[in-house]
Write a protein that holds these residues in place. Sequence first.
Motif, short mmCIF file in Angstrom:
data_model
loop_
_atom_site.label_atom_id
_atom_site.label_comp_id
_atom_site.label_asym_id
_atom_site.label_seq_id
_atom_site.Cartn_x
_atom_site.Cartn_y
_atom_site.Cartn_z
N GLY A 324 0.83 -1.20 0.00
CA GLY A 324 0.00 0.00 0.00
C GLY A 324 0.86 1.25 0.00
N GLU A 325 0.24 2.42 -0.12
CA GLU A 325 1.01 3.65 -0.22
C GLU A 325 0.64 4.67 0.86
OE1 GLU A 325 0.45 5.19 -4.12
OE2 GLU A 325 1.56 3.58 -5.11
N ARG A 326 -0.51 4.53 1.49
CA ARG A 326 -0.96 5.54 2.43
C ARG A 326 -0.34 5.36 3.81
NH1 ARG A 326 -7.30 6.53 2.46
NH2 ARG A 326 -6.50 8.18 3.84
N ARG A 377 -2.05 -8.62 7.77
CA ARG A 377 -1.87 -8.58 6.32
C ARG A 377 -0.85 -9.62 5.84
NH1 ARG A 377 -1.34 -4.28 2.07
NH2 ARG A 377 -2.33 -5.94 0.90
N ASP A 380 -4.82 -11.09 2.24
CA ASP A 380 -5.97 -10.20 2.13
C ASP A 380 -7.23 -11.04 2.02
OD1 ASP A 380 -4.64 -7.73 2.26
OD2 ASP A 380 -4.11 -7.84 0.13
N LYS A 385 -13.55 -5.89 3.61
CA LYS A 385 -12.32 -5.17 3.94
C LYS A 385 -12.14 -5.07 5.45
CE LYS A 385 -14.67 -0.69 3.57
NZ LYS A 385 -14.70 0.62 2.88
N THR A 387 -10.40 -2.43 8.15
CA THR A 387 -9.94 -1.04 8.16
C THR A 387 -9.31 -0.67 9.50
OG1 THR A 387 -12.08 -0.19 8.93
CG2 THR A 387 -11.75 -0.36 6.54
N THR A 391 -9.52 3.47 7.20
CA THR A 391 -8.69 3.25 6.00
C THR A 391 -8.46 1.76 5.80
OG1 THR A 391 -7.54 5.36 6.35
CG2 THR A 391 -6.51 3.77 4.85
N ARG A 394 -5.31 -2.73 3.16
CA ARG A 394 -4.62 -2.98 1.90
C ARG A 394 -4.09 -1.70 1.27
NH1 ARG A 394 -7.51 -6.39 -1.62
NH2 ARG A 394 -8.87 -7.08 0.07
N ASP A 395 -4.61 -0.53 1.71
CA ASP A 395 -4.16 0.75 1.15
C ASP A 395 -3.00 1.34 1.93
OD1 ASP A 395 -6.17 0.55 -0.70
OD2 ASP A 395 -7.56 1.89 0.35
N ASP A 397 0.73 1.63 3.79
CA ASP A 397 2.12 1.19 3.65
C ASP A 397 2.37 0.07 4.67
OD1 ASP A 397 5.11 1.83 2.86
OD2 ASP A 397 5.04 1.76 5.05
#
Length: 559
Positions: A324-326, A377, A380, A385, A387, A391, A394-395, A397
């Motif tokens: 992920g990146e967030r 994680r 998945d 989902k 959270t 959030t 999976r989104d 980091d």
Amino acid sequence: MGRPDDGGVLRKSVLAHRGRIAATAALFIAHQSGEALVPLLIGVVLDRAVTTGDPGALAIWLAVLAADFTMLSAAYRFGTRVGLLAGVRADRALRLQLAARVLDNRGGADNGLPPGALVSIATADARRTAMVNFMLPHGIAAVVGVAVASSALLLMSVPLGLLILLGTPPVMLLMKALTGPLERRASDQQEQVARAAAVGTDLVRGVRVVKGLGVEGAGVARYRSVSRASLAATLHTSRAEAGYSGAVLAVNGVFLAIVALVGGGLAAAGDISVGELVSAVGLAHFMAGPMGTFGEIIGAVAGGRASSARIARVLKTPPAVAEGERCLSEVVGEIEFSAVGGGKLTKLNLSVRAGELVGVVTGDPAEAADMRRFLGREADPDSGKVTLDGTPLRDLDLDALRTSVLVPPHDADLFEGTVVENILAGTIGEIDRAGRAAQVEQMAAVLPEGLDTAVTERGRSLSGGQRQRVALARALHADPPVLVLHDPTTAVDPATEAAIAVGIRDMRAGRTTIVLCSSPALLAVADRVLLVEDGAVAATGTHADLLGAHERYRELILS
């Protein structure tokens, strides 16, 4: 069965160390050239000094011969040193690649592989693949040695030179064709060895369980079975190697006998001198070395390809999850499962408020394992989902996520070092609170050197309960915003478990904590308990309420 696909691992390993391989090859070429010159110089000594009776010429040519021996000896010594360094560095590079893949946050490297198989791949297979880097320069030097010997024979006699030049390629092709069965058997042998290592690892790790259940005989029988299969595969490969070596010697012997026979006929006819005959026979004998090296190189490459294919299988295994990146600027600690499906879970909906201590009891242990995997994680969910503060996991980091949501492994594995080093796990700070909460201080009182007592590999020098307490203290000391514990006290006595439950509640006050367990002591201190049955939440309430009102919950807790 075709050749194993090594995914370019062997080629990349060779290319990455081509500088040292080239330097090694140059030194070995000098050595082979010097070796080829020895019979030529002996022939010259015979023709120009011994036959003529010239002491001056004898001294000069003997000095040249001594210089040649000095040069070839030094070239071999330094060539071996540089070549071994190339092999060691290649071995190290492969192990680092494997370690990086195994430690990749996205996981998946050990998919379908038992623990012992990864160890075997990272050691034996990496070493066999890297050995090609050492053997390859020998092959290059052997080609040059054959070329030098053939050129010298051409200058002495065109028939002898043509015999060498035209006869060498078919001999090499024949030896290459003989490696097919060897390569296939080497691959099978490595698989069987890895399987035996895996079973051995499992038995050593679970030796106390095996002894406790009284099934030592079954464990021994299981290991004996896979060990015999490994031995059979090894013997099968050894027979193939012995047959291959014998075939190589036979082919070389026949070829060199033909060379010597032709040379003797030419000398008898007066077409070459006595010195040239001695040189021809010496060169024919010299060529046994390079020709034998061809066989060794081909065999090493065959084994290297089989090993590199196993390495490639690990390196090419796709990650279990995507990166992920967030990153969250501030973690509150709210966890929510929204219609999560996967494994044993079917549209699981549950929420954990920030700072809440929640116990989760599952009807099937696999449901708890799936929740732990999704929260950490390691995988998945197939649907829905999970959270963190709204959030999706999976989104996020992966490094940031695992700093915020700590999900220790279910098994309490420890590292070599001391008890306190295992709790700190590379961090700094005081461990007093975590040690008291996990009852490590009580445990340390009976250890030879207290918290400084040495811990052996995987914590085998400690009992199961002691390992659990150290692992729990390590997790508590990390003090993450969200902590997920899975059966953290199954190996401790009831009194200690009750003290640990209070310690967890006090130390995690204001921090989100999820405990997957069926322990009455831990569930009693939880703010709320959830019963998950058939993949979904079946009941919620306090431990006391559920124990009195819900039959299935009571059955799971008191069983």
